[in-house]
Structure formats: C-alpha cells, structure tokens
Design an enzyme around this catalytic site. Structure first.
Site, PDB file in Angstrom:
ATOM      1  N   THR A  12       7.906  64.653  56.502  1.00 47.08           N
ATOM      2  CA  THR A  12       9.221  65.295  56.480  1.00 47.08           C
ATOM      3  C   THR A  12      10.228  64.504  55.648  1.00 47.08           C
ATOM      4  OG1 THR A  12       8.819  66.183  58.673  1.00 47.08           O
ATOM      5  CG2 THR A  12      11.112  66.049  58.006  1.00 47.08           C
ATOM      6  N   ASP A  53       1.554  66.239  54.185  1.00 49.74           N
ATOM      7  CA  ASP A  53       1.801  66.218  55.628  1.00 49.74           C
ATOM      8  C   ASP A  53       0.808  65.209  56.216  1.00 49.74           C
ATOM      9  OD1 ASP A  53       2.890  68.499  57.920  1.00 49.74           O
ATOM     10  OD2 ASP A  53       1.353  67.054  58.509  1.00 49.74           O
ATOM     11  N   THR A  85       5.440  61.525  60.650  1.00 50.23           N
ATOM     12  CA  THR A  85       5.411  60.913  61.987  1.00 50.23           C
ATOM     13  C   THR A  85       4.144  61.265  62.774  1.00 50.23           C
ATOM     14  OG1 THR A  85       6.659  62.791  62.854  1.00 50.23           O
ATOM     15  CG2 THR A  85       7.926  60.840  62.219  1.00 50.23           C
ATOM     16  N   GLN A 267      -4.670  59.189  80.310  1.00 51.89           N
ATOM     17  CA  GLN A 267      -3.700  60.232  79.958  1.00 51.89           C
ATOM     18  C   GLN A 267      -2.278  59.809  80.334  1.00 51.89           C
ATOM     19  OE1 GLN A 267      -5.192  63.976  81.621  1.00 51.89           O
ATOM     20  NE2 GLN A 267      -7.219  63.538  80.801  1.00 51.89           N
TER      21      GLN A 267
END
Ligand code: ASP
Length: 333
Positions: A12, A53, A85, A267
């Site tokens: 971005t 990207d 990112t 997780q």
C-alpha cells in the site's frame, strides 16, 4: 551524514508511486517530493526489488532483498525496506535468519494508507524508520506507528487501524514520541558481528489450524504428500484433541515415525506453548511433537523452512536447532 539504502518491494505504501517506470531514480524523487524531511536525516539511495502486493512475496524475493543488503552492506549505515503489511512478518523472519552476524539496522516498514493520501501513516513510518536506521541497532526490525519491534517477534493484528503490528511476547526495541527512546537492553546480544549469509529455504512445509471436530482423515491424507514439516496451530497452551476418533495424536505419531517434523504453535496471541501443562499437549509431546514455545506461528513456519533447507534429512539436528534461537525469535528457558 549517515547513508541509508531504501529498498522498495511494494504494498500500500507505494501505491501512488505506481505511475511512471518506478526506476530507482524516479522512485527516490517521488519519495522526496512527498517526504522531503528524509533528506535532513540521511543521505538516501534507493533500490527497487519489486512493486507488488506482499501476498505475492515468496522465497525468491527474500533472497533478492538479502542480496541487495549484502552487496551494499559496506556502503550504507542502515537499510529501510518498504513492504506490504500482509506478509511483512514472514519477510522479517526470513531476513533475520539469512543475515546472521548483522551489525546494522534493517528496518521493514509500510503503511495502511498510501503515501500520497491525506492522513497517510506512510510519511510518519518512513521518516521514523529512516531516523532509526541511523542508530546502531544490530537487528532486522519492523517499524510501525511509533514502535520499533524485533521483526521475527511481530504479528499483524489490525487491518484498519494504524497500529497494525504488535510484538506479543517481546518488548519493543525503540519508541518514538517527543523523543526517540531506544531500549538497548532489548537488543539481540550477538556473539559475533561478522555477516554470515545462509540463503536456502524449503517450502515443503505446511501449516494447519485446528478447530473443534476437525476431520482426522483430512490430516492423515496430508502424510501422503511430500511434506517434510508441519506447523499445527493448536488450542491454548498447545493442546490437540486426544480422545477416541477425534484424536490427532495418531497423526503426530505417524508423521514423526515417517521422519516428518510436527511443531505445535498456538491460536492464542500472548503467552507460550507448554506441552506439559495438559494431557492433550503431553500426549502430542510423547508422540513426537515439538513445541513452538513463544515463537509466533509465522516465524515458526519460516524457521522450519530455513532449518529443513539447511540440514536436509538430518531430522535429529533440525529438532535440536528448532529450540535454539537463531535471531532472538524464541526465548531460552
Ligand atoms: N495487501 C497489501 C500488501 O500487503 C497491504 C498493505 O500493504 O498494507 O501488500
């Protein structure tokens, strides 16, 4: 004046810079048009590795970035990499493993809004990254929204907010407010500062996130493929289902017997895997699983890719090395 090499990979951050050919000379001119302040901080040159990207970043890009750093190592005081990112943490982990003995800062940064837009976070992230790259920080880092983190300890945690990254299990290396606060005590204590580059990764790894009622057969069928190492993102402190037909312990057992690595991550975001805490973890440990301890899942995957390429079929050595920090990615007991 310090010299900083700006290495662009895409994301971005540079979206507005897409027009034109994006040759290094025009890229640096556009950057200086938008952020003239960087010229006051350091002498800057640039190199374009890609303009994509970061979802499309792969091993070949990690190696290209490393090559650019190595070829320019003696001519610059620090390196700033502009990167999307989404996969920044993977690239940071890979570079931290490749660049053993690093004595200069390598700082990855990016932004949530493109550099050309109002309210962009790209300006702030770039100015501060360039400034921090003039400090003697011997690490691969991620700078985002006023914090400098050890790159291989970070996680992308926000898609919308400017605080896109966190380092759940390791404190920041520096913070930027009215002043720059550098926390030298958190820097990697390297034994040697001679750059020693290892540039091999294997992608014969696979990551599985488990969930209640996950089908054991699906996992078992993965054992028929040429997968040399698994990272299983398990529950809590590293727990897997361990009763009756839902037990994943036979999977761990069979994979281990076949000479495949099974590493268990969690997780949960904060805290570390401890396979001795519950029977569900203990059974996996006894069946041959490794613990990712306080490594992020992302870093555990890249570390497995690195160790498999480095040590080939020497499973015993890979298992041993998995627990040793290469670049501060895992805490020692
Ligand atoms: N999809 C983008 C990328 O990772 C997102 C970003 O740059 O923040 O390249």
């Amino acid at each position: 004046m310090k010299r900083i090499l700006l290495i662009h990979t895409g994301g971005t951050f540079g979206m507005a810079l897409k027009d034109g050919t994006l040759a290094p000379s025009s890229f640096i001119q556009r950057i200086i048009e938008f952020v003239p302040e960087v010229k006051q901080i350091a002498e800057i040159e640039s190199h374009i590795v890609a303009n994509i990207d970061s979802s499309n970043i792969g091993i070949e890009h990690w190696l290209k970035i490393a090559d650019v750093i190595v070829q320019n190592y003696d001519d610059f005081d620090g390196f700033v990499i502009t990167h999307g990112t989404d996969t920044m943490t993977y690239t940071a982990s890979a570079l931290s493993f490749i660049l053993d003995g690093l004595s200069k800062p390598v700082i990855l940064t990016g932004s949530q809004r493109p550099l050309s837009e109002i309210r962009t976070d790209a300006r702030n992230n770039l100015i501060n990254s360039v400034e921090l790259a003039t400090y003697p920080i011997p690490e691969v880092c991620i700078f985002f929204n006023n914090k400098l983190f050890r790159g291989n300890r970070t996680k992308k945690i926000d898609i919308w907010g400017f605080d896109a990254f966190d380092s759940p299990n390791y404190p920041p290396l520096a913070e930027v407010g009215v002043e720059v606060k550098v926390y030298e005590k958190n820097f990697l204590k390297r034994k040697n500062f001679k750059l020693n580059v290892s540039k091999n990764f294997s992608n014969e790894v696979f990551c599985v996130k488990i969930f209640p009622s996950v089908k054991v057969d699906f996992l078992m069928s993965l054992l028929e493929l040429d997968i040399k190492g698994f990272v299983i993102e398990a529950f809590g402190s590293g727990n897997l289902p361990n009763i009756e037909e839902r037990s994943l312990i036979p999977f761990v057992q069979k994979a281990s017997e076949m000479g495949k690595i099974v590493a268990i991550s969690t997780q949960a975001v904060y805290g570390k895997v401890d396979l001795t805490l519950y029977q569900c973890g203990k059974d996996a440990l006894d069946a041959g699983a490794l613990s990712c301890k306080d490594m992020t899942t992302e870093t555990a995957i890249v570390k497995l890719m690195f160790l498999l390429a480095k040590y080939g079929d020497n499973v015993a050595l890979i298992r041993e090395e998995f627990y040793k920090p290469i670049a501060g990615e895992i805490s020692e007991d």
